[in-house]
Design an enzyme around this catalytic site. Structure first.
Site, PDB file in Angstrom:
ATOM      1  N   HIS A 112    -123.419  18.771 -15.465  1.00 18.46           N
ATOM      2  CA  HIS A 112    -123.428  19.252 -14.081  1.00 18.46           C
ATOM      3  C   HIS A 112    -124.625  18.638 -13.384  1.00 18.46           C
ATOM      4  CE1 HIS A 112    -125.421  22.232 -11.298  1.00 18.46           C
ATOM      5  NE2 HIS A 112    -124.325  21.938 -10.636  1.00 18.46           N
ATOM      6  N   ASN A 127    -126.356  18.220  -9.156  1.00 23.15           N
ATOM      7  CA  ASN A 127    -126.232  18.699  -7.793  1.00 23.15           C
ATOM      8  C   ASN A 127    -127.547  18.407  -7.074  1.00 23.15           C
ATOM      9  OD1 ASN A 127    -126.995  20.878  -5.838  1.00 23.15           O
ATOM     10  ND2 ASN A 127    -124.932  21.626  -6.255  1.00 23.15           N
ATOM     11  N   TYR A 128    -127.489  17.700  -5.939  1.00 24.01           N
ATOM     12  CA  TYR A 128    -128.685  17.444  -5.136  1.00 24.01           C
ATOM     13  C   TYR A 128    -128.351  17.692  -3.676  1.00 24.01           C
ATOM     14  CZ  TYR A 128    -130.676  15.792  -9.400  1.00 24.01           C
ATOM     15  OH  TYR A 128    -131.138  15.758 -10.691  1.00 24.01           O
ATOM     16  N   ARG A 129    -129.273  18.367  -2.954  1.00 24.50           N
ATOM     17  CA  ARG A 129    -128.948  18.839  -1.618  1.00 24.50           C
ATOM     18  C   ARG A 129    -130.185  18.914  -0.723  1.00 24.50           C
ATOM     19  NH1 ARG A 129    -128.994  21.878  -5.701  1.00 24.50           N
ATOM     20  NH2 ARG A 129    -130.398  23.663  -5.804  1.00 24.50           N
ATOM     21  N   GLY A 143    -116.203  32.520   3.257  1.00 26.54           N
ATOM     22  CA  GLY A 143    -114.769  32.414   3.471  1.00 26.54           C
ATOM     23  C   GLY A 143    -114.180  31.088   3.064  1.00 26.54           C
ATOM     24  N   GLY A 144    -114.767  30.422   2.093  1.00 27.12           N
ATOM     25  CA  GLY A 144    -114.258  29.128   1.648  1.00 27.12           C
ATOM     26  C   GLY A 144    -112.956  29.257   0.878  1.00 27.12           C
ATOM     27  N   ARG A 145    -112.322  28.125   0.654  1.00 25.66           N
ATOM     28  CA  ARG A 145    -111.055  28.097  -0.067  1.00 25.66           C
ATOM     29  C   ARG A 145    -111.321  28.298  -1.558  1.00 25.66           C
ATOM     30  NH1 ARG A 145    -108.174  23.942  -2.547  1.00 25.66           N
ATOM     31  NH2 ARG A 145    -105.929  24.307  -2.656  1.00 25.66           N
ATOM     32  N   GLU A 167    -109.709  27.835  -4.469  1.00 27.12           N
ATOM     33  CA  GLU A 167    -109.481  26.787  -5.464  1.00 27.12           C
ATOM     34  C   GLU A 167    -110.565  25.721  -5.413  1.00 27.12           C
ATOM     35  OE1 GLU A 167    -105.626  25.140  -5.602  1.00 27.12           O
ATOM     36  OE2 GLU A 167    -104.598  27.064  -5.748  1.00 27.12           O
TER      37      GLU A 167
END
Length: 395
Positions: A197, A199-201, A353-355, A357
């Protein structure tokens, strides 16, 4: 998980659409669709574009063409916010590099692509390779989004609880934000090949309209961590050595500090064990110069291929038994537990409220829960569990 809400899931998840190979998708500049809203509900975010306050972040819209950029129309090489421009450029380059390396290692599977935009601002590119020769499921996603988030989502993004938490921005109402990131989870088929995994933000917030205090804030976050089912000491040492080299180029204290942070963050409290063998993790990082942290994030993201692909090449064709596969499935169950119960990025996606899946794209295709399972002491399975219970120093 991370303050920018990118973890094992997308920063903000896309809406499903028929996927296309990256090579077949033309490139264009994003044109945002207007969203009707009462004038009183509009304000200006960061002085660049109109926004609409809402109880959740706007749903995504499938796009037929790849976006040339997802940034503000005013952002550019000479804009007053070059960090945003350069960070987006970096994460898109890393997405290309990682996807190319994963396809080469697989030899059969190809990434399929989903391009999306948001009415409130921004968009992203999601790529998934599924049921390849090596990868059961590999997702590499980039997103650049902006608008306003509800107070509840802001508290999750900052990892704080309680009304207000002493922050006038939370008390005032919806918080203007900008968030960009790359997020990836890679699940190989072979139980001797580890899951990865990374992740960079980069994240910014501004004061809500007509509120006092709460000046604009910014921070970087991210990390890369290894989750094997079986321990190979040479693999763990190689992985951690590359992480340390990336850290040491900027600050000698980074690796020991962020290695411990990673061990502490990926802790499954109800099990009393870590998700894997760790790596590095940092969040809400803004006590250094922006240029230094941009360079550091770039170095870490660019080191993913060199830290991981050599391990995959060593392990992807290792013979295994049904017993090995069953243990891998049990460890994947731990992965699922952490992501659904503790991961801040998953919580942020649900709060906004994201999707569903797309939020759960990080989860493996298969996992296993077995009642009362305990590995035999001294076995290879026991050695992995012991390392997850008591983090080790690999270098």
């Amino acid at each position: 998980m991370p303050a920018a809400a990118v973890s094992s899931s997308l920063l903000l998840p896309p809406v499903a659409k028929p996927l296309k190979p990256p090579s077949s998708v033309p490139i264009r500049t994003l044109s945002l669709r207007p969203v009707p809203a009462p004038l009183s509900a509009r304000s200006r975010l960061l002085g660049h574009f109109p926004i609409r306050a809402a109880v959740h972040i706007d749903k995504e819209i499938p796009e037929n063409e790849r976006l040339d950029t997802c940034l503000f129309s005013a952002d550019g090489p000479d804009s007053p916010a070059p960090i945003r421009v350069r960070f987006e450029k970096m994460i898109r380059e890393v997405q290309e590099e990682v996807c190319a390396a994963l396809e080469a290692a697989d030899g059969v599977g190809k990434f399929r692509e989903d391009v999306w935009s948001r009415p409130g601002g921004g968009g992203g590119i999601s790529r998934v390779l599924q049921d390849g020769a090596v990868w059961e499921k590999a997702g590499v996603n980039v997103s650049v989004v902006y608008g306003v988030m509800p107070p509840e989502a802001y508290r999750v993004a900052k990892g704080k609880t309680g009304i207000g938490c002493g922050d006038s921005a939370v008390n005032a109402g919806p918080v203007p934000f900008f968030a960009a990131g790359i997020s990836s989870v890679l699940h190989p088929k072979n139980p001797f090949a580890p899951t990865l995994h990374f992740n960079y933000r980069y994240f910014e917030t501004d004061a809500p309209k007509d509120s006092s205090g709460a000046p604009k804030q910014w921070w970087f976050g991210g990390g890369t961590d290894l989750t094997p089912a079986y321990i190979f000491e040479e693999d763990a040492k190689h992985f951690h050595r590359v992480q340390k080299q990336a850290c040491d180029k900027f600050e000698p204290s980074f690796y020991p500090r962020f290695k411990k942070w990673c061990d502490d963050y990926f802790f499954i409290k109800h099990r009393g064990e870590r998700r894997g063998l760790g790596g590095i993790f940092f969040d809400d990082l803004n006590e250094y110069d922006q240029e230094l942290l941009l360079g550091f994030s770039t170095e870490c993201a660019k080191s993913v291929v060199s830290s991981y692909i050599p391990i995959i090449e060593r392990r992807k064709n290792t013979p295994f038994t049904e017993q090995h596969k069953a243990w891998q499935q049990l460890r994947r169950g731990r992965y699922v537990e952490f992501n659904l119960i503790y991961d801040r990025g998953t919580t942020f996606g649900l709060q906004t409220g994201g999707r569903i899946e797309s939020i759960l794209v990080s989860l493996p295709l298969t996992a296993r829960w077995e009642y009362g399972h305990q590995p035999e002491e001294g076995s290879e399975e026991w050695k992995l569990l012991d390392a997850c219970i008591t983090p080790k120093e690999w270098i």
